[in-house]
Structures are given as C-alpha cells and as structure tokens.
Design an enzyme around this catalytic site. Sequence first.
Site, short mmCIF file in Angstrom:
data_model
loop_
_atom_site.label_atom_id
_atom_site.label_comp_id
_atom_site.label_asym_id
_atom_site.label_seq_id
_atom_site.Cartn_x
_atom_site.Cartn_y
_atom_site.Cartn_z
N ARG A 147 -15.22 4.36 32.25
CA ARG A 147 -15.26 3.70 30.94
C ARG A 147 -16.72 3.60 30.52
O ARG A 147 -17.58 3.20 31.31
CB ARG A 147 -14.66 2.29 31.06
CG ARG A 147 -14.61 1.56 29.74
CD ARG A 147 -14.16 0.11 29.89
NE ARG A 147 -15.29 -0.79 29.78
CZ ARG A 147 -15.19 -2.10 29.51
NH1 ARG A 147 -14.01 -2.66 29.33
NH2 ARG A 147 -16.26 -2.86 29.45
N TYR A 159 -20.97 -6.86 23.76
CA TYR A 159 -20.18 -7.24 24.93
C TYR A 159 -19.82 -6.00 25.74
O TYR A 159 -19.47 -4.95 25.19
CB TYR A 159 -18.89 -7.96 24.50
CG TYR A 159 -18.03 -8.34 25.67
CD1 TYR A 159 -18.37 -9.42 26.47
CD2 TYR A 159 -16.91 -7.60 26.01
CE1 TYR A 159 -17.61 -9.77 27.57
CE2 TYR A 159 -16.13 -7.94 27.10
CZ TYR A 159 -16.49 -9.03 27.87
OH TYR A 159 -15.73 -9.35 28.97
N ASP A 210 -13.64 0.95 25.40
CA ASP A 210 -12.99 -0.32 25.05
C ASP A 210 -13.56 -0.84 23.73
O ASP A 210 -14.76 -1.08 23.62
CB ASP A 210 -13.24 -1.33 26.19
CG ASP A 210 -12.34 -2.55 26.10
OD1 ASP A 210 -11.74 -2.78 25.03
OD2 ASP A 210 -12.26 -3.29 27.11
N HIS A 212 -12.46 -3.66 22.31
CA HIS A 212 -12.39 -5.13 22.37
C HIS A 212 -11.85 -5.75 21.08
O HIS A 212 -12.37 -6.77 20.61
CB HIS A 212 -13.76 -5.73 22.71
CG HIS A 212 -14.19 -5.45 24.12
ND1 HIS A 212 -13.50 -5.92 25.22
CD2 HIS A 212 -15.22 -4.72 24.61
CE1 HIS A 212 -14.11 -5.51 26.31
NE2 HIS A 212 -15.14 -4.77 25.99
N GLU A 236 -9.28 1.79 23.95
CA GLU A 236 -8.62 0.54 24.36
C GLU A 236 -8.78 -0.56 23.32
O GLU A 236 -9.87 -0.72 22.74
CB GLU A 236 -9.26 0.11 25.69
CG GLU A 236 -8.84 -1.24 26.21
CD GLU A 236 -9.54 -1.57 27.53
OE1 GLU A 236 -9.98 -0.63 28.25
OE2 GLU A 236 -9.67 -2.76 27.84
N GLU A 262 -4.41 -6.17 27.62
CA GLU A 262 -5.02 -7.07 28.60
C GLU A 262 -4.87 -8.54 28.21
O GLU A 262 -4.99 -9.40 29.06
CB GLU A 262 -6.48 -6.71 28.86
CG GLU A 262 -7.42 -6.94 27.70
CD GLU A 262 -8.86 -6.59 28.02
OE1 GLU A 262 -9.10 -5.44 28.41
OE2 GLU A 262 -9.72 -7.45 27.87
N ARG A 283 -1.60 -2.17 29.31
CA ARG A 283 -2.68 -2.69 30.17
C ARG A 283 -2.46 -4.11 30.68
O ARG A 283 -3.40 -4.81 31.05
CB ARG A 283 -4.02 -2.61 29.42
CG ARG A 283 -4.38 -1.21 28.97
CD ARG A 283 -5.86 -1.06 28.73
NE ARG A 283 -6.58 -1.32 29.96
CZ ARG A 283 -7.29 -2.42 30.21
NH1 ARG A 283 -7.40 -3.36 29.32
NH2 ARG A 283 -7.90 -2.57 31.36
N HIS A 312 -5.29 -4.03 33.61
CA HIS A 312 -6.56 -4.74 33.51
C HIS A 312 -7.02 -5.12 34.92
O HIS A 312 -6.23 -5.65 35.70
CB HIS A 312 -6.29 -6.00 32.68
CG HIS A 312 -7.48 -6.74 32.21
ND1 HIS A 312 -7.48 -8.10 32.02
CD2 HIS A 312 -8.70 -6.31 31.83
CE1 HIS A 312 -8.66 -8.48 31.56
NE2 HIS A 312 -9.42 -7.41 31.44
N GLU A 339 -7.94 -0.21 36.19
CA GLU A 339 -9.34 -0.62 35.98
C GLU A 339 -9.89 -1.22 37.27
O GLU A 339 -9.22 -2.00 37.94
CB GLU A 339 -9.41 -1.66 34.85
CG GLU A 339 -10.83 -2.09 34.52
CD GLU A 339 -10.87 -3.11 33.37
OE1 GLU A 339 -9.85 -3.78 33.11
OE2 GLU A 339 -11.93 -3.23 32.73
N TRP A 402 -12.41 -10.26 19.03
CA TRP A 402 -13.09 -9.49 20.06
C TRP A 402 -12.10 -9.15 21.15
O TRP A 402 -11.01 -9.68 21.17
CB TRP A 402 -14.29 -10.24 20.60
CG TRP A 402 -14.00 -11.15 21.72
CD1 TRP A 402 -13.53 -12.42 21.64
CD2 TRP A 402 -14.13 -10.85 23.10
NE1 TRP A 402 -13.37 -12.95 22.88
CE2 TRP A 402 -13.74 -11.99 23.79
CE3 TRP A 402 -14.57 -9.72 23.81
CZ2 TRP A 402 -13.74 -12.03 25.18
CZ3 TRP A 402 -14.57 -9.77 25.18
CH2 TRP A 402 -14.17 -10.93 25.85
O1 EZ4 Z 1 -13.14 -8.64 28.42
O2 EZ4 Z 1 -11.77 -9.49 31.58
O3 EZ4 Z 1 -11.11 -4.08 30.00
N1 EZ4 Z 1 -11.69 -5.02 30.39
C1 EZ4 Z 1 -12.19 -6.00 29.64
C2 EZ4 Z 1 -12.75 -7.21 30.31
C3 EZ4 Z 1 -12.35 -8.47 29.55
C4 EZ4 Z 1 -12.48 -9.70 30.41
C5 EZ4 Z 1 -11.94 -10.94 29.70
O4 EZ4 Z 1 -11.83 -11.99 30.56
O5 EZ4 Z 1 -12.12 -5.90 28.44
O6 EZ4 Z 1 -14.14 -7.16 30.37
CO CO Z 2 -10.68 -4.42 27.85
#
Ligand code: EZ4
Ligand code: CO
Length: 402
Positions: A147, A159, A210, A212, A236, A262, A283, A312, A339, A402
């Site tokens: 990833r 993030y 990802d 988010h 994702e 997730e 996920r 996740h 993951e 997010w």
């Molecule tokens: O943001 O587990 O795919 N993984 C993620 C993680 C989540 C955190 C949230 O608690 O997106 O980093």
């Molecule tokens: Co994620």
Amino acid sequence: MKIIDAKVIVCSPGRNFVTLKIVTDDGLVGWGDATLNGRELSVASYLKDHVAPCLIGRDPHQIEDIWQYLYKGAYWRRGPVTMTAIAAVDMALWDIKAKVANLPLYQLLGGKSRAGCLVYGHANGASIDDTIEAVERHLEEGFKAIRVQTGVPGLAKVYGVGQPNGFYEPATKGLPQESIWSTDKYIQHMPKLFEALRDRFGPDLPLLHDVHHRLTPIEAARLGKMLEPYHLFWMEDATPAENQDAFRLIRQHTTTPLAVGEVFNCIWDCKTLIENQLIDYIRTSVTHTGGISHMRKIAALAELYQVRTGSHGPTDVSPICMGAALHFDISIPNFGIQEYMAHEPLVNEVFPNSYRFENGYMVPGDEPGHGVTMDEALAARYPYDPAYLPIARLEDGTLWNW
Ligand code: EZ4
Ligand code: CO
C-alpha cells in the site's frame, strides 16, 4: 464445561489495547481482542458491565447461541461498540473450542484453503522519492503487495504518511490533532505518484492505495479513472459508505478495483455493496465485525458475488485479532489479501504469538487455538493512555470525512 470468569484488560504498551480473557471451569483460557481505536473504554465498559455477568455459567461451546444471545438478546443491535464487544467474546470462545479439540483454529473452520495468506505492507513517504524508497525497503523485506501513501504538495500533514522511519501511528496521545485537507491538491498529485511507481517497479507489483473516505462519489470516480493506467490492486475507502448506493456512481465510471469496510461492523453494512457487485474487496475485520462467526457469514455472502476479503489489520487491533484473522483468512475460499502493519516488539511481548511472515505471506501457528496469548503481568506495567485519531478539515475550516 462452564465459563467461570470473563475479565477485561486495558493496557497501553505503546498504544491502547482492550483484551477479553474468558476462563472455563476446566482451566482453559480463551483470548479476544476488543480494541476500538479512540473509543477503547466504551467497549471495556460494555464488556465488563453488561456482557461479562451474562457469560458466567454458560457453556463456552455454544458459540453461535451466545453470539445470538448477545446480539438479539440485547435488543439494541449493531454499532461498533456492540459488535466489537461481541467479537471479543466470539474470538475467545473459538480459541477455547480449538484448545478443547487440540487443533489450530483453522482446522475447525474447514482446514487450509491455501498455503499462506498474501499480506500487504504500508510504504509511505513525504515525497514521491521517499515513497519509492519505502517501497524498495518493503520489497527487500519480502513484501509481495504494497500500500502506498504519499505527502501532497501544499498540505502540511497527510494521514497515513508517517515519520522518517516510514511508520505511522493511527492515533496520537492527547486530544485529536487536526489537519487541513484539499481534495483538488490530492487528486492532482496521486497520478504522479503511481506513474513514478510503475516507471520504477514495472507493471507486476500489486499496489494498493487508501483514500480514507475523503472524496465525494464523483471525485472518487474521477480519481479511479485517472489511476486506471497504473492498474491498482485496489482503491480503498474512496467515499463514505453509509449510503452504500454511492458506490454505484463510482462503479459506473471506473474499472479500478474498489475496497471498503474497515469501519463497517456487520453484514448489513455490506449487503447492498456485495449483492450489487459494487466492490471487489470487503475489508471488515474480526475485531470490529462480530468475530469469526460473523466474518464467516460476510465471506459466504461475498463468495456468491466473487467479492473477496481484504481484512483491516492495522496496529490498532491487537495481535489477537491478527492471529484470529489469519485462521479465518487461510480457511475461507474467497480470501483476497490481508493488511499487515507489524506491531512494535513490545506489543508482541505483551501478546506472545506464533504467526509468521514468510516471503510476503503470513501463516498462523499450529498450536491449539488461535495462537495468541497475553502476558498480563507485563501488560499491567503499561496503563491506559488516552489517544485519538486525527481530524481533517477543508481549507475553509469545514470538518471533513476521513
Ligand atoms: O485508519 O486503523 O487501512 N488501514 C487504515 C488504518 C485506519 C486505522 C483507524 O483506527 O486505514 O490506518
Ligand atoms: Co484504511
């Protein structure tokens, strides 16, 4: 056999974990993970104050009945706190049943469907060059799928992009930190990252990304289309999924594979997405989605529609979740990928485990149960330490997804 104790243990060996320990009158112990990042104590209370008293005296072999008792019997259904608490009970009971059978848990789930579970690691860097270096490091470590997240010019903090050592911690101590998000800056930059990655690593390496939940459906459709030349393994959490129909719009526009789930906590969160083939990977995780019993139902539903799993597996679920997840992953027919964010060595000391990373794959251990236990004395040296996930705002201050 009867349950004689259900104990909740909260500890923070670097980050917070909530653990459920179920003990039987035969002296068997089962372990469950109940960690809900940033809301840990709610699950601890749910278990301690409301679930544990109802477990005492029950037959731990009645996993499905206890699951239904906690789900239907509570009247209040679903939700991350409830489903994480039920998950911890379920994981601990499967652990006990496998210990009674003297078998690794995957044998009770139908046995191995594959030799190992393909995992993906997290490569991230502030710049595209740093991100390429992080991918190189992951390849040297043996990862076969990666990833990639990168900093965005004009945004101070993104993030998933960590410190210079390459790691990021999903939560930080104290109150939630805030960062500024710009969809335009992000969307313009991402194709440059993937173009550079394909130039450097060629067409074969499975690359994941990802989002988010930061995009609207039409923005996600646009990004998916822009990334098609670089054929991602998946995109994702392209958009929030409370409205599952939102994925229809993305799907109409792009062949980039979609993964989501997730933050889901039950099969109902997945139903529309799976039945309409709006996603390619689901996920949900063992810890946040009702445990092994419920995850198997989601996987079975997904199997009908050729949707595969991609659970996740961040550092904010404990090694108990990772252990349980690997038994699930290795046994189901429609496993996709898992993951894997490696825990710090101290976390693995607090939660001794037997799963192994070998050449890009992970395999569960072969001892009876799910193979993860807890050193309670060591855990007691690291008390709860409040930490929160960060918050994103748009440049004008609007609170964002997010
Ligand atoms: O943001 O587990 O795919 N993984 C993620 C993680 C989540 C955190 C949230 O608690 O997106 O980093
Ligand atoms: Co994620």
